[in-house]
Design a protein around this motif. Structure first.
Motif, PDB file in Angstrom:
ATOM      1  N   VAL A 132       1.819 -13.130 -14.939  1.00 12.30           N
ATOM      2  CA  VAL A 132       1.900 -12.949 -13.486  1.00 12.30           C
ATOM      3  C   VAL A 132       3.280 -12.436 -13.103  1.00 12.30           C
ATOM      4  CG1 VAL A 132       1.883 -14.169 -11.269  1.00 12.30           C
ATOM      5  CG2 VAL A 132       0.118 -14.635 -12.965  1.00 12.30           C
ATOM      6  N   LEU A 133       4.311 -12.995 -13.726  1.00 18.17           N
ATOM      7  CA  LEU A 133       5.669 -12.557 -13.437  1.00 18.17           C
ATOM      8  C   LEU A 133       5.863 -11.090 -13.804  1.00 18.17           C
ATOM      9  CD1 LEU A 133       8.475 -13.391 -12.464  1.00 18.17           C
ATOM     10  CD2 LEU A 133       9.001 -14.060 -14.801  1.00 18.17           C
ATOM     11  N   LEU A 148       6.498  -5.383 -12.189  1.00 18.14           N
ATOM     12  CA  LEU A 148       5.999  -4.010 -12.119  1.00 18.14           C
ATOM     13  C   LEU A 148       5.779  -3.579 -10.673  1.00 18.14           C
ATOM     14  CD1 LEU A 148       3.453  -3.929 -15.088  1.00 18.14           C
ATOM     15  CD2 LEU A 148       5.680  -2.806 -14.958  1.00 18.14           C
ATOM     16  N   ALA A 149       5.208  -4.460  -9.860  1.00 18.64           N
ATOM     17  CA  ALA A 149       4.999  -4.135  -8.453  1.00 18.64           C
ATOM     18  C   ALA A 149       6.330  -3.916  -7.753  1.00 18.64           C
ATOM     19  CB  ALA A 149       4.210  -5.242  -7.762  1.00 18.64           C
ATOM     20  N   ARG A 166       0.430  -2.022   3.166  1.00 17.74           N
ATOM     21  CA  ARG A 166      -0.629  -2.675   2.391  1.00 17.74           C
ATOM     22  C   ARG A 166      -0.092  -3.114   1.027  1.00 17.74           C
ATOM     23  NH1 ARG A 166      -4.440   0.786   3.290  1.00 17.74           N
ATOM     24  NH2 ARG A 166      -3.780   2.216   1.678  1.00 17.74           N
ATOM     25  N   ASP A 167       0.690  -2.249   0.361  1.00 20.51           N
ATOM     26  CA  ASP A 167       1.274  -2.606  -0.938  1.00 20.51           C
ATOM     27  C   ASP A 167       2.216  -3.798  -0.820  1.00 20.51           C
ATOM     28  OD1 ASP A 167      -0.109  -0.522  -2.082  1.00 20.51           O
ATOM     29  OD2 ASP A 167       1.632   0.819  -2.226  1.00 20.51           O
ATOM     30  N   ARG A 168       3.023  -3.809   0.227  1.00 21.13           N
ATOM     31  CA  ARG A 168       3.948  -4.925   0.436  1.00 21.13           C
ATOM     32  C   ARG A 168       3.176  -6.216   0.673  1.00 21.13           C
ATOM     33  NH1 ARG A 168       6.725  -4.365   5.683  1.00 21.13           N
ATOM     34  NH2 ARG A 168       4.819  -5.363   6.320  1.00 21.13           N
ATOM     35  N   LYS A 206       1.136 -11.385  -1.222  1.00 18.03           N
ATOM     36  CA  LYS A 206      -0.010 -12.253  -1.486  1.00 18.03           C
ATOM     37  C   LYS A 206      -0.035 -12.672  -2.960  1.00 18.03           C
ATOM     38  CE  LYS A 206      -5.032 -12.389  -1.191  1.00 18.03           C
ATOM     39  NZ  LYS A 206      -6.253 -11.639  -0.928  1.00 18.03           N
ATOM     40  N   LEU A 207       0.196 -11.726  -3.873  1.00 16.91           N
ATOM     41  CA  LEU A 207       0.239 -12.048  -5.305  1.00 16.91           C
ATOM     42  C   LEU A 207       1.338 -13.060  -5.610  1.00 16.91           C
ATOM     43  CD1 LEU A 207      -0.252  -8.589  -7.051  1.00 16.91           C
ATOM     44  CD2 LEU A 207      -1.769 -10.570  -7.182  1.00 16.91           C
ATOM     45  N   ARG A 208       2.490 -12.864  -4.984  1.00 21.99           N
ATOM     46  CA  ARG A 208       3.611 -13.777  -5.211  1.00 21.99           C
ATOM     47  C   ARG A 208       3.264 -15.182  -4.722  1.00 21.99           C
ATOM     48  NH1 ARG A 208       7.293 -10.969  -2.723  1.00 21.99           N
ATOM     49  NH2 ARG A 208       7.083 -12.040  -0.738  1.00 21.99           N
ATOM     50  N   GLU A 209       2.663 -15.281  -3.549  1.00 23.19           N
ATOM     51  CA  GLU A 209       2.282 -16.587  -3.009  1.00 23.19           C
ATOM     52  C   GLU A 209       1.196 -17.244  -3.868  1.00 23.19           C
ATOM     53  OE1 GLU A 209       3.724 -18.385  -0.638  1.00 23.19           O
ATOM     54  OE2 GLU A 209       5.208 -16.773  -0.567  1.00 23.19           O
TER      55      GLU A 209
END
Length: 114
Positions: free
Chosen positions: A21-22, A27-28, A63-65, A70-73
């Motif tokens: 996940v990290l 990458l994002a 949208r990307d941000r 959301k992924l981080r949360e």
């Protein structure tokens, strides 16, 4: 002993999942930085961009941000849940060990395995 090995294996698996996940978040972040650098380069050159194109790119960036946030949360929430689950599992194992061998209670501490 087998339970300890199993706990260590589960901890290693969780570490691998967290690392995955990290890595995705890194990458994002790199992609966002690249897009920012491209945007900064393009703003130094005088040019005209149609408003529709600007709005489309702005929506994509937003949208990307939001997706990255959301992924981080979700990653944080999953990590917190794994910690809670591990503490519950450790507490359960300790209780079971104390029930199975009451004479050895002096050798068993109430601190979780680290």
């Amino acid at each position: 002993m087998a339970q300890l090995v199993k706990q260590q294996d589960e901890a290693e698996q969780q570490r691998i999942e967290f690392k995955t996940v990290l890595d995705q978040l890194v990458l994002a972040n790199e992609e966002n930085r690249r897009l920012r650098e491209e945007r900064d380069r393009s703003t130094t050159e005088p040019s005209f961009v149609p408003r529709a194109d600007f709005n489309r790119v702005l929506e994509e960036l937003t949208r990307d941000r939001d997706e990255a946030r959301k992924l981080r949360e979700e990653a944080k929430q999953e990590a917190r849940q794994r910690v809670i689950d591990n503490k519950e599992r450790e507490s359960f194992y300790q209780t079971m060990l104390k029930q199975q061998n009451p004479q050895a209670n002096a050798n068993i501490t109430d601190t979780p395995f680290e």
